[in-house]
Scaffold this active site. Structure first.
Site, PDB file in Angstrom:
ATOM      1  N   ARG A  58      28.146  43.319  11.690  1.00 38.05           N
ATOM      2  CA  ARG A  58      27.046  43.072  10.754  1.00 38.05           C
ATOM      3  C   ARG A  58      27.475  42.045   9.697  1.00 38.05           C
ATOM      4  O   ARG A  58      26.658  41.319   9.145  1.00 38.05           O
ATOM      5  CB  ARG A  58      26.577  44.364  10.071  1.00 38.05           C
ATOM      6  CG  ARG A  58      25.202  44.174   9.387  1.00 38.05           C
ATOM      7  CD  ARG A  58      24.715  45.398   8.615  1.00 38.05           C
ATOM      8  NE  ARG A  58      25.470  45.624   7.412  1.00 38.05           N
ATOM      9  CZ  ARG A  58      26.271  46.668   7.195  1.00 38.05           C
ATOM     10  NH1 ARG A  58      26.403  47.624   8.093  1.00 38.05           N
ATOM     11  NH2 ARG A  58      26.930  46.776   6.077  1.00 38.05           N
ATOM     12  N   TYR A 111       2.959  30.673   7.743  1.00 41.42           N
ATOM     13  CA  TYR A 111       2.938  31.709   8.767  1.00 41.42           C
ATOM     14  C   TYR A 111       2.375  32.996   8.141  1.00 41.42           C
ATOM     15  O   TYR A 111       2.854  33.417   7.074  1.00 41.42           O
ATOM     16  CB  TYR A 111       4.374  31.903   9.253  1.00 41.42           C
ATOM     17  CG  TYR A 111       4.519  32.859  10.403  1.00 41.42           C
ATOM     18  CD1 TYR A 111       3.999  32.553  11.648  1.00 41.42           C
ATOM     19  CD2 TYR A 111       5.196  34.055  10.246  1.00 41.42           C
ATOM     20  CE1 TYR A 111       4.149  33.434  12.705  1.00 41.42           C
ATOM     21  CE2 TYR A 111       5.347  34.941  11.305  1.00 41.42           C
ATOM     22  CZ  TYR A 111       4.818  34.619  12.530  1.00 41.42           C
ATOM     23  OH  TYR A 111       4.962  35.482  13.575  1.00 41.42           O
ATOM     24  N   ASP A 183      10.558  26.347   5.099  1.00 44.08           N
ATOM     25  CA  ASP A 183      10.498  26.817   6.485  1.00 44.08           C
ATOM     26  C   ASP A 183      10.372  25.583   7.376  1.00 44.08           C
ATOM     27  O   ASP A 183       9.344  24.905   7.377  1.00 44.08           O
ATOM     28  CB  ASP A 183       9.293  27.757   6.657  1.00 44.08           C
ATOM     29  CG  ASP A 183       9.221  28.370   8.053  1.00 44.08           C
ATOM     30  OD1 ASP A 183       9.723  27.752   9.017  1.00 44.08           O
ATOM     31  OD2 ASP A 183       8.637  29.462   8.191  1.00 44.08           O
ATOM     32  N   LYS A 208      11.340  29.865  18.011  1.00 49.04           N
ATOM     33  CA  LYS A 208      10.482  28.738  18.373  1.00 49.04           C
ATOM     34  C   LYS A 208      11.328  27.578  18.912  1.00 49.04           C
ATOM     35  O   LYS A 208      12.013  27.734  19.898  1.00 49.04           O
ATOM     36  CB  LYS A 208       9.633  28.343  17.163  1.00 49.04           C
ATOM     37  CG  LYS A 208       9.022  29.535  16.400  1.00 49.04           C
ATOM     38  CD  LYS A 208       8.053  30.357  17.217  1.00 49.04           C
ATOM     39  CE  LYS A 208       7.678  31.691  16.586  1.00 49.04           C
ATOM     40  NZ  LYS A 208       7.225  31.664  15.216  1.00 49.04           N
TER      41      LYS A 208
HETATM   42  C1  LIG Z   1       7.132  32.512  14.104  1.00 53.33           C
HETATM   43  C2  LIG Z   1       7.308  31.988  12.743  1.00 53.33           C
HETATM   44  C3  LIG Z   1       7.944  32.750  11.744  1.00 53.33           C
HETATM   45  C4  LIG Z   1       8.415  34.158  11.983  1.00 53.33           C
HETATM   46  O1  LIG Z   1       9.450  34.184  12.894  1.00 53.33           O
HETATM   47  P1  LIG Z   1       9.792  35.466  13.840  1.00 53.33           P
HETATM   48  O2  LIG Z   1      10.966  34.972  14.609  1.00 53.33           O
HETATM   49  O3  LIG Z   1       8.588  35.739  14.678  1.00 53.33           O
HETATM   50  O4  LIG Z   1      10.107  36.591  12.927  1.00 53.33           O
HETATM   51  C5  LIG Z   1       8.116  32.167  10.511  1.00 53.33           C
HETATM   52  N1  LIG Z   1       7.685  30.919  10.242  1.00 53.33           N
HETATM   53  C6  LIG Z   1       7.064  30.163  11.167  1.00 53.33           C
HETATM   54  C7  LIG Z   1       6.613  28.789  10.807  1.00 53.33           C
HETATM   55  C8  LIG Z   1       6.851  30.669  12.443  1.00 53.33           C
HETATM   56  O5  LIG Z   1       6.216  29.923  13.354  1.00 53.33           O
END
Ligand SMILES: *Cc1c(COP(=O)(O)O)cnc(C)c1O
Length: 401
Positions: A58, A111, A183, A208
């Site tokens: 962890r 998101y 992000d 992604k």
């Molecule tokens: C999918 C997504 C998230 C969240 O990510 P997870 O891996 O599903 O927890 C956050 N920001 C963006 C822009 C996303 O497309």
């Protein structure tokens, strides 16, 4: 990790990989929860930080660290922190810099669960949240308060693809002693490097584009300096939302082709966006590579290519959207994005159907809104599929194309 004298494509292939026993060319999967100490004194020196080494997975794991180093290198940051999901990364980053009584400014175009996290969980701990369309720099400036500690931006944002001027917003944040967290999921470091533009922290859903193969849920945070890194490492260790070694291995494998994939995603998307833009059944198309994008110039100055995400509005509303969804055969009906396969999503008939029309309208989700995550297949196959489905829409609705 120190490979910055090499080009980006080369770093995608080589970053983070160290020397391991037996000389493997890829990092082994250290599928272990814990690591043996040589002696009591060794254990003590690891815990005190005097000596570097692994204690418990962890806290740090060699397979995870290899992936973290690779992504930190690609983002040109100080160090990375692997997380169990994008949401775990976002929660860890926000929790590291916010306390009760603080104020956070967040893009309206983010998101969904990010907005919900701030509006429902953080507010429980008396963190104040203001949602602002950060593509208007003036509105960000106007929203700043004395207790603003974090500005949180997603660019291009979800699902409108609004683009925020990161340099300008970083200036506003820093003048007011706040951190800018970005992000960077939609662009990835192949196309956009927020830390170079003034951001303090970058977060990703590695689910992604970074992993790119739709087979892992994972996230990462990239810190720009040692102080922020140590604060966030401590928070991650306490909150516990870490990534496991196998998923870290898969993501590390995925990013070897990141540069190639992002180039193809962008090339295909530009062709599809131009095609949709000229189609009579489409009301409007939003894509960073179209001159009609309201922040086209800002975008062109901060990303090196225009990415794999397209949003468009179909004429004929909910019904048309349903017909389109039921008639695509090659594009797959699924949420998520950033994989090698093309995915299509119609919020009004799918993810946001149960909300009802009125609530959707309030949330800015129009009835004919379609989101396309363009894959790396041959672009003709994608267009033929969309064209066939659009023909079905016009037949059914008796709209002449
Ligand atoms: C999918 C997504 C998230 C969240 O990510 P997870 O891996 O599903 O927890 C956050 N920001 C963006 C822009 C996303 O497309």
């Amino acid at each position: 990790m120190n490979s910055r004298d090499k080009h980006f494509e080369s770093r995608c292939v080589h970053s983070g990989i160290k020397e391991y026993e037996h000389g493997p060319v890829v990092p082994p999967i250290y599928q272990t929860s814990t690591f043996k100490f040589e002696s009591a004194a060794h254990g003590a020196s690891l815990f005190s930080g005097e000596q570097k080494g692994y204690i418990y997975s962890r806290m740090l794991n060699p397979t995870v660290e290899a992936m973290e180093d690779a992504i930190a290198d690609l983002e040109e940051g100080y160090k990375g922190l692997g997380c169990g999901s994008g949401m775990a990364a976002i929660n860890t980053a926000l929790s590291s810099f916010l306390k009760s009584g603080d104020h956070v400014i967040c893009s309206t175009s983010v998101y969904g669960p990010t907005a919900t996290l701030l509006a429902t969980i953080f507010t429980k701990f008396d963190v104040e949240v203001t949602f602002v369309n950060t593509s208007f720099t003036e509105r960000v400036k106007d929203a700043v308060k004395e207790n603003t500690k974090v500005i949180y931006v997603e660019t291009p944002g979800n699902p409108t693809l609004d683009i925020t001027d990161l340099k300008a917003v970083a200036d506003i944040a820093h003048k007011n002693g706040a951190k800018l967290i970005v992000d960077n999921t939609f662009m990835s470091p192949a196309l956009q490097k927020p830390l170079k533009l003034g951001a303090d922290v970058v977060v990703h859903s590695m689910t992604k584009f970074l992993n790119g193969h739709a087979d892992v849920v994972a996230g990462v945070i990239i810190a720009n300096n040692e102080d922020d890194y140590l604060v966030m490492r401590k928070t991650l260790n306490q909150l516990g939302g870490v990534i496991d070694p196998f998923n870290a291995f898969l993501v590390h494998r995925g990013i070897k082709t990141l540069a190639l994939r992002m180039e193809k995603h962008s090339e295909n998307s530009q062709i599809i966006a131009d095609y949709l833009d000229n189609h009579e059944l489409i009301e409007w198309v939003r894509y960073p590579g179209l001159k009609s994008h309201p922040q086209y110039e800002v975008g062109m100055n901060q990303h090196s290519n225009t990415g794999g995400m397209i949003t468009f509005e179909l004429k004929g509303g909910l019904k048309a959207g349903e017909i389109l969804m039921n008639n695509v055969k090659f594009c797959q009906l699924a949420v998520s994005l950033g994989g090698v396969e093309t995915l299509i999503q119609h919020p009004a008939s799918m993810t946001h159907f149960t909300m009802g029309r009125e609530a959707r309208e309030k949330a800015g989700i129009s009835e004919g809104l379609v989101r396309l995550s363009v894959g790396i297949e041959n672009v003709e196959d994608i267009i033929v599929d969309i064209e066939n489905a659009l023909n079905k829409v016009s037949e059914s609705l008796e709209i002449t194309v």
